[in-house]
Design a protein around this motif. Structure first.
Motif, PDB file in Angstrom:
ATOM      1  N   MET A   2       0.588  -1.245   0.148  1.00 37.31           N
ATOM      2  CA  MET A   2       0.064  -0.202   0.311  1.00 37.31           C
ATOM      3  C   MET A   2       0.707   1.093  -0.074  1.00 37.31           C
ATOM      4  N   PRO A   3       0.947   2.328  -0.713  1.00 35.52           N
ATOM      5  CA  PRO A   3       1.711   2.874  -1.203  1.00 35.52           C
ATOM      6  C   PRO A   3       1.171   4.528   0.286  1.00 35.52           C
ATOM      7  N   ARG A   4       2.515   5.035   0.702  1.00 35.59           N
ATOM      8  CA  ARG A   4       2.584   6.346   1.307  1.00 35.59           C
ATOM      9  C   ARG A   4       1.790   7.212   0.319  1.00 35.59           C
ATOM     10  N   LEU A   5       0.522   7.981   1.372  1.00 29.21           N
ATOM     11  CA  LEU A   5      -0.136   8.672   1.026  1.00 29.21           C
ATOM     12  C   LEU A   5       0.684  10.459   0.538  1.00 29.21           C
ATOM     13  N   ASP A   6       0.295  11.487  -0.075  1.00 32.22           N
ATOM     14  CA  ASP A   6       0.697  12.330   0.004  1.00 32.22           C
ATOM     15  C   ASP A   6       0.034  12.955   1.281  1.00 32.22           C
ATOM     16  N   GLU A   7       0.618  14.812   1.288  1.00 27.87           N
ATOM     17  CA  GLU A   7       0.142  15.506   1.994  1.00 27.87           C
ATOM     18  C   GLU A   7      -1.512  15.954   1.905  1.00 27.87           C
ATOM     19  N   GLN A   8      -1.683  16.041   0.599  1.00 26.10           N
ATOM     20  CA  GLN A   8      -3.210  16.909  -0.131  1.00 26.10           C
ATOM     21  C   GLN A   8      -4.200  15.544   1.175  1.00 26.10           C
ATOM     22  N   ARG A   9      -3.942  14.244   0.554  1.00 24.62           N
ATOM     23  CA  ARG A   9      -4.780  13.237   0.589  1.00 24.62           C
ATOM     24  C   ARG A   9      -4.695  13.056   2.224  1.00 24.62           C
ATOM     25  N   ILE A  10      -3.821  12.760   3.002  1.00 20.79           N
ATOM     26  CA  ILE A  10      -2.837  13.152   4.593  1.00 20.79           C
ATOM     27  C   ILE A  10      -4.124  13.798   5.257  1.00 20.79           C
ATOM     28  N   ALA A  11      -4.501  15.147   4.529  1.00 19.08           N
ATOM     29  CA  ALA A  11      -5.160  16.782   5.578  1.00 19.08           C
ATOM     30  C   ALA A  11      -6.837  15.867   4.938  1.00 19.08           C
ATOM     31  N   GLU A  12      -7.430  15.758   3.998  1.00 19.61           N
ATOM     32  CA  GLU A  12      -8.468  15.180   3.751  1.00 19.61           C
ATOM     33  C   GLU A  12      -8.528  14.083   4.746  1.00 19.61           C
ATOM     34  N   LEU A  13      -8.413  13.136   4.166  1.00 20.22           N
ATOM     35  CA  LEU A  13      -8.684  12.068   5.099  1.00 20.22           C
ATOM     36  C   LEU A  13      -8.861  12.333   7.102  1.00 20.22           C
ATOM     37  N   LEU A  14      -7.675  13.034   7.089  1.00 21.76           N
ATOM     38  CA  LEU A  14      -7.972  13.723   8.289  1.00 21.76           C
ATOM     39  C   LEU A  14      -9.115  14.493   9.296  1.00 21.76           C
ATOM     40  N   ALA A  15      -9.308  15.170   8.258  1.00 21.16           N
ATOM     41  CA  ALA A  15     -10.424  16.001   8.357  1.00 21.16           C
ATOM     42  C   ALA A  15     -11.703  15.321   8.631  1.00 21.16           C
ATOM     43  N   GLY A  16     -11.792  14.034   8.476  1.00 23.83           N
ATOM     44  CA  GLY A  16     -12.742  13.429   8.924  1.00 23.83           C
ATOM     45  C   GLY A  16     -12.462  12.685   9.705  1.00 23.83           C
ATOM     46  N   LEU A  17     -11.709  12.713  10.518  1.00 17.53           N
ATOM     47  CA  LEU A  17     -11.163  11.917  11.290  1.00 17.53           C
ATOM     48  C   LEU A  17     -11.832  12.619  12.790  1.00 17.53           C
ATOM     49  N   GLU A  18     -12.116  12.643  14.453  1.00 17.79           N
ATOM     50  CA  GLU A  18     -12.540  13.078  14.816  1.00 17.79           C
ATOM     51  C   GLU A  18     -11.333  13.435  15.955  1.00 17.79           C
ATOM     52  N   GLY A  19     -10.618  14.237  16.674  1.00 15.52           N
ATOM     53  CA  GLY A  19      -9.884  14.242  17.453  1.00 15.52           C
ATOM     54  C   GLY A  19      -8.541  13.158  17.843  1.00 15.52           C
ATOM     55  N   TRP A  20      -8.474  12.914  16.041  1.00 13.58           N
ATOM     56  CA  TRP A  20      -7.401  12.470  16.055  1.00 13.58           C
ATOM     57  C   TRP A  20      -5.931  13.657  15.609  1.00 13.58           C
ATOM     58  N   GLN A  21      -5.341  13.727  15.957  1.00  9.52           N
ATOM     59  CA  GLN A  21      -4.329  14.450  14.757  1.00  9.52           C
ATOM     60  C   GLN A  21      -3.056  14.011  14.400  1.00  9.52           C
ATOM     61  N   ARG A  22      -2.398  14.743  12.978  1.00 12.12           N
ATOM     62  CA  ARG A  22      -0.911  14.401  13.071  1.00 12.12           C
ATOM     63  C   ARG A  22       0.514  15.292  14.341  1.00 12.12           C
ATOM     64  N   GLN A  23       1.026  13.992  14.288  1.00 18.87           N
ATOM     65  CA  GLN A  23       2.735  14.241  14.664  1.00 18.87           C
ATOM     66  C   GLN A  23       3.523  13.417  13.547  1.00 18.87           C
ATOM     67  N   GLY A  24       4.256  14.051  13.026  1.00 18.61           N
ATOM     68  CA  GLY A  24       4.818  13.163  12.056  1.00 18.61           C
ATOM     69  C   GLY A  24       4.874  13.083  10.870  1.00 18.61           C
ATOM     70  N   ASP A  25       5.010  10.919  11.306  1.00 17.92           N
ATOM     71  CA  ASP A  25       4.432  10.270  10.388  1.00 17.92           C
ATOM     72  C   ASP A  25       3.894   9.353  11.110  1.00 17.92           C
ATOM     73  N   ALA A  26       2.464   9.734  12.205  1.00 18.33           N
ATOM     74  CA  ALA A  26       2.121   9.388  12.464  1.00 18.33           C
ATOM     75  C   ALA A  26       0.599   9.912  12.917  1.00 18.33           C
ATOM     76  N   ILE A  27      -0.929   9.555  13.340  1.00 24.65           N
ATOM     77  CA  ILE A  27      -1.903  10.439  13.324  1.00 24.65           C
ATOM     78  C   ILE A  27      -1.695   9.370  14.689  1.00 24.65           C
ATOM     79  N   VAL A  28      -1.765  10.485  15.922  1.00 24.82           N
ATOM     80  CA  VAL A  28      -2.921   9.856  17.113  1.00 24.82           C
ATOM     81  C   VAL A  28      -3.750  10.494  17.781  1.00 24.82           C
TER      82      VAL A  28
END
Length: 94
Positions: A1-27
């Motif tokens: 499975m390929p690594r996501l680009d920054e735009q796709r990460i931002a899109e997916l993260l916007a759909g999750l409540e309470g998850w935050q980006r920290q470096g190469d992870a979401i927490v």
């Protein structure tokens, strides 16, 4: 499975409540009431993680659980991380 680009990460993260980006992870941190509740929650997360064959980094501290998701083999975030985050949120809502 390929690594996501920054735009796709931002899109997916916007759909999750309470998850935050920290470096190469979401927490996200979950409150579980007490130590036993935290351990039970982690056991439920482990079942889902095993089903998806994708496992979070876990920290337990009495009444809270902090989960960190990344795809180590890809060196960053993939769709698998966001799928697991969605499934974890469903568990937490039960």
């Amino acid at each position: 499975m390929p690594r996501l680009d920054e735009q796709r990460i931002a899109e997916l993260l916007a759909g999750l409540e309470g998850w935050q980006r920290q470096g190469d992870a979401i927490v996200k941190e979950f409150r579980c009431g007490d130590f036993s509740g935290s351990v039970r929650f982690v056991a439920r997360v482990a079942e889902v993680a095993d089903q998806l064959n994708h496992h979070p980094d876990v920290e337990i501290s009495w009444d809270r659980v902090r989960l960190s998701l990344t795809t180590h083999s890809q060196g960053g975030l993939t769709e698998r991380d966001f799928e697991l985050a969605r499934r974890i949120d469903e568990l937490a809502a039960e």
